[in-house]
Design a protein around this motif. Structure first.
Motif, PDB file in Angstrom:
ATOM      1  N   ASN A 267       1.034   8.210  -6.020  1.00 27.72           N
ATOM      2  CA  ASN A 267       1.773   7.466  -7.040  1.00 27.72           C
ATOM      3  C   ASN A 267       3.181   8.007  -7.238  1.00 27.72           C
ATOM      4  N   TYR A 268       3.393   9.288  -6.982  1.00 28.52           N
ATOM      5  CA  TYR A 268       4.757   9.817  -7.063  1.00 28.52           C
ATOM      6  C   TYR A 268       5.648   9.105  -6.046  1.00 28.52           C
ATOM      7  N   VAL A 269       5.176   9.015  -4.803  1.00 28.07           N
ATOM      8  CA  VAL A 269       5.972   8.358  -3.765  1.00 28.07           C
ATOM      9  C   VAL A 269       6.122   6.869  -4.060  1.00 28.07           C
ATOM     10  N   ALA A 270       5.046   6.228  -4.482  1.00 24.92           N
ATOM     11  CA  ALA A 270       5.093   4.798  -4.792  1.00 24.92           C
ATOM     12  C   ALA A 270       6.064   4.506  -5.926  1.00 24.92           C
TER      13      ALA A 270
ATOM     14  N   VAL B 217      -9.197  16.377   2.331  1.00 24.49           N
ATOM     15  CA  VAL B 217      -9.878  15.202   1.775  1.00 24.49           C
ATOM     16  C   VAL B 217     -10.679  14.534   2.881  1.00 24.49           C
ATOM     17  N   PRO B 218     -11.995  14.339   2.703  1.00 23.96           N
ATOM     18  CA  PRO B 218     -12.830  13.758   3.758  1.00 23.96           C
ATOM     19  C   PRO B 218     -12.713  12.238   3.814  1.00 23.96           C
ATOM     20  N   PRO B 219     -13.034  11.642   4.949  1.00 22.62           N
ATOM     21  CA  PRO B 219     -12.919  10.185   5.096  1.00 22.62           C
ATOM     22  C   PRO B 219     -13.718   9.400   4.053  1.00 22.62           C
ATOM     23  N   GLU B 220     -14.867   9.925   3.655  1.00 16.08           N
ATOM     24  CA  GLU B 220     -15.701   9.181   2.698  1.00 16.08           C
ATOM     25  C   GLU B 220     -15.077   9.080   1.310  1.00 16.08           C
ATOM     26  N   ALA B 221     -14.016   9.852   1.060  1.00 13.33           N
ATOM     27  CA  ALA B 221     -13.323   9.775  -0.232  1.00 13.33           C
ATOM     28  C   ALA B 221     -12.463   8.524  -0.340  1.00 13.33           C
ATOM     29  N   LEU B 222     -12.299   7.799   0.762  1.00 15.21           N
ATOM     30  CA  LEU B 222     -11.437   6.622   0.779  1.00 15.21           C
ATOM     31  C   LEU B 222     -11.843   5.597  -0.272  1.00 15.21           C
ATOM     32  N   TYR B 223     -13.140   5.435  -0.472  1.00 16.60           N
ATOM     33  CA  TYR B 223     -13.611   4.463  -1.468  1.00 16.60           C
ATOM     34  C   TYR B 223     -13.137   4.845  -2.860  1.00 16.60           C
ATOM     35  N   ASP B 224     -13.270   6.120  -3.212  1.00 16.22           N
ATOM     36  CA  ASP B 224     -12.831   6.576  -4.532  1.00 16.22           C
ATOM     37  C   ASP B 224     -11.324   6.475  -4.670  1.00 16.22           C
ATOM     38  N   ILE B 225     -10.604   6.756  -3.583  1.00 23.79           N
ATOM     39  CA  ILE B 225      -9.143   6.660  -3.619  1.00 23.79           C
ATOM     40  C   ILE B 225      -8.710   5.225  -3.864  1.00 23.79           C
ATOM     41  N   ALA B 226      -9.325   4.276  -3.157  1.00 24.91           N
ATOM     42  CA  ALA B 226      -8.987   2.861  -3.351  1.00 24.91           C
ATOM     43  C   ALA B 226      -9.289   2.423  -4.776  1.00 24.91           C
ATOM     44  N   ASP B 227     -10.446   2.815  -5.295  1.00 32.00           N
ATOM     45  CA  ASP B 227     -10.797   2.474  -6.680  1.00 32.00           C
ATOM     46  C   ASP B 227      -9.791   3.058  -7.662  1.00 32.00           C
ATOM     47  N   ALA B 228      -9.392   4.308  -7.430  1.00 28.93           N
ATOM     48  CA  ALA B 228      -8.456   4.966  -8.334  1.00 28.93           C
ATOM     49  C   ALA B 228      -7.086   4.292  -8.314  1.00 28.93           C
ATOM     50  N   LEU B 229      -6.652   3.836  -7.153  1.00 26.00           N
ATOM     51  CA  LEU B 229      -5.369   3.141  -7.074  1.00 26.00           C
ATOM     52  C   LEU B 229      -5.415   1.820  -7.832  1.00 26.00           C
ATOM     53  N   VAL B 230      -6.516   1.102  -7.711  1.00 30.96           N
ATOM     54  CA  VAL B 230      -6.681  -0.142  -8.468  1.00 30.96           C
ATOM     55  C   VAL B 230      -6.653   0.149  -9.969  1.00 30.96           C
ATOM     56  N   GLN B 231      -7.352   1.196 -10.371  1.00 27.41           N
ATOM     57  CA  GLN B 231      -7.380   1.575 -11.791  1.00 27.41           C
ATOM     58  C   GLN B 231      -5.996   1.970 -12.298  1.00 27.41           C
ATOM     59  N   SER B 232      -5.160   2.499 -11.399  1.00 25.30           N
ATOM     60  CA  SER B 232      -3.811   2.905 -11.819  1.00 25.30           C
ATOM     61  C   SER B 232      -2.813   1.759 -11.758  1.00 25.30           C
TER      62      SER B 232
ATOM     63  N   TRP C  19      -2.536  -0.773  -9.034  1.00 33.89           N
ATOM     64  CA  TRP C  19      -2.174  -1.364  -7.752  1.00 33.89           C
ATOM     65  C   TRP C  19      -2.885  -2.707  -7.569  1.00 33.89           C
ATOM     66  N   ASN C  20      -2.157  -3.695  -7.028  1.00 35.73           N
ATOM     67  CA  ASN C  20      -2.786  -4.983  -6.753  1.00 35.73           C
ATOM     68  C   ASN C  20      -3.318  -5.001  -5.310  1.00 35.73           C
ATOM     69  N   GLU C  21      -3.958  -6.100  -4.921  1.00 35.68           N
ATOM     70  CA  GLU C  21      -4.602  -6.158  -3.609  1.00 35.68           C
ATOM     71  C   GLU C  21      -3.594  -6.027  -2.466  1.00 35.68           C
ATOM     72  N   THR C  22      -2.446  -6.690  -2.589  1.00 42.88           N
ATOM     73  CA  THR C  22      -1.433  -6.611  -1.532  1.00 42.88           C
ATOM     74  C   THR C  22      -0.939  -5.189  -1.351  1.00 42.88           C
ATOM     75  N   GLN C  23      -0.684  -4.500  -2.438  1.00 36.29           N
ATOM     76  CA  GLN C  23      -0.225  -3.119  -2.368  1.00 36.29           C
ATOM     77  C   GLN C  23      -1.292  -2.207  -1.774  1.00 36.29           C
ATOM     78  N   LEU C  24      -2.543  -2.443  -2.161  1.00 39.92           N
ATOM     79  CA  LEU C  24      -3.630  -1.617  -1.645  1.00 39.92           C
ATOM     80  C   LEU C  24      -3.827  -1.837  -0.152  1.00 39.92           C
ATOM     81  N   ARG C  25      -3.783  -3.086   0.283  1.00 34.72           N
ATOM     82  CA  ARG C  25      -3.927  -3.375   1.714  1.00 34.72           C
ATOM     83  C   ARG C  25      -2.789  -2.725   2.509  1.00 34.72           C
ATOM     84  N   GLY C  26      -1.605  -2.720   1.939  1.00 34.04           N
ATOM     85  CA  GLY C  26      -0.491  -2.059   2.595  1.00 34.04           C
ATOM     86  C   GLY C  26      -0.746  -0.576   2.759  1.00 34.04           C
ATOM     87  N   PHE C  27      -1.191   0.066   1.693  1.00 29.75           N
ATOM     88  CA  PHE C  27      -1.490   1.491   1.737  1.00 29.75           C
ATOM     89  C   PHE C  27      -2.578   1.810   2.745  1.00 29.75           C
ATOM     90  N   LEU C  28      -3.586   0.959   2.830  1.00 29.55           N
ATOM     91  CA  LEU C  28      -4.723   1.199   3.721  1.00 29.55           C
ATOM     92  C   LEU C  28      -4.417   0.915   5.191  1.00 29.55           C
TER      93      LEU C  28
END
Length: 215
Positions: free
Chosen positions: A128-131, A176-191, A193-202
């Motif tokens: 989020n700092y970079v974003a 950070v392990p690969p399985e943390a990706l789900y929690d990271i995506a959820d956390a970005l949405v909670q902070s 981020w919309n779907e377009t922004q999340l897809r870009g990040f992913l």
């Protein structure tokens, strides 16, 4: 360079912590991008290879981004404002990278995140700092995760000049392990981020760069 491209290489660093014939490393006395470095960038552009400035010194990275005609990436670098480590990059380089149309990909290594904390909240703080600084369209993932940590441990032990222990390069560095990706995506949405922004990040932000540069 054509041979490397034919073998599948699609992006390349300028340096890895120490100076070389192309330019300066981030843990060395950075003397800037060399004439040979400029020739290499020209050749990378000709064959369609993405330029990366992770592990690269401040002056060299800035000069490389100013020289490049293509988007430039940081494939696995974090903001120095969040954690002051030499491998992390200051805000000026983050802005310069975004101005090329490139992507700053955040890594998940604990020593670069800070205090060897690989929690989702710590990682999201870097993202989020970079974003907030340049926009979500210029942020991506470059976790630097290894499935064989022994390979890295052996390489570090063989090259202490590149990975000095006093700078946090020790055995079994948490990542950070690969399985943390789900929690990271959820956390970005909670902070917020919309779907377009999340897809870009992913991945789609880096895909944009690939479509622009690859042949």
């Amino acid at each position: 360079m054509s041979l490397f491209y034919d073998l599948g290489v699609r992006w390349m660093l300028i340096a890895c912590n120490h100076n070389n014939s192309l330019g300066g490393g981030c843990q060395d006395s950075d003397t800037g991008l060399t004439d040979f470095g400029r020739r290499i960038i020209d050749e990378m552009e000709r064959v369609g290879m993405v330029l990366c400035c992770s592990h690269t010194g401040y002056t060299t990275a800035l000069e490389a981004m100013e020289y490049s005609n293509n988007p430039v990436i940081f494939s696995h670098s974090n903001p120095r404002a969040v954690n002051d480590h030499e491998r992390n990059i200051p805000g000026e380089l983050i802005v310069a990278c975004a101005n090329t149309g490139g992507v700053i990909n955040l890594n998940g290594v604990g020593v670069f995140l800070g205090e060897n904390d690989i929690s989702t909240s710590r990682f999201i703080k870097h993202v989020n700092y970079v974003a907030d600084l340049v926009g979500p369209e210029y942020v991506g993932m470059g976790m630097d995760y290894l499935f064989d940590p022994n390979e890295l441990t052996e390489y570090q032990a063989a090259h202490p000049e590149i990975f000095p222990p006093e700078k946090g390069y020790v055995d079994s560095m948490p990542v950070v392990p690969p399985e943390a990706l789900y929690d990271i995506a959820d956390a970005l949405v909670q902070s917020g981020w919309n779907e377009t922004q999340l897809r870009g990040f992913l991945g789609e932000n880096n895909l944009r760069v690939a479509k622009r540069v690859w042949r």
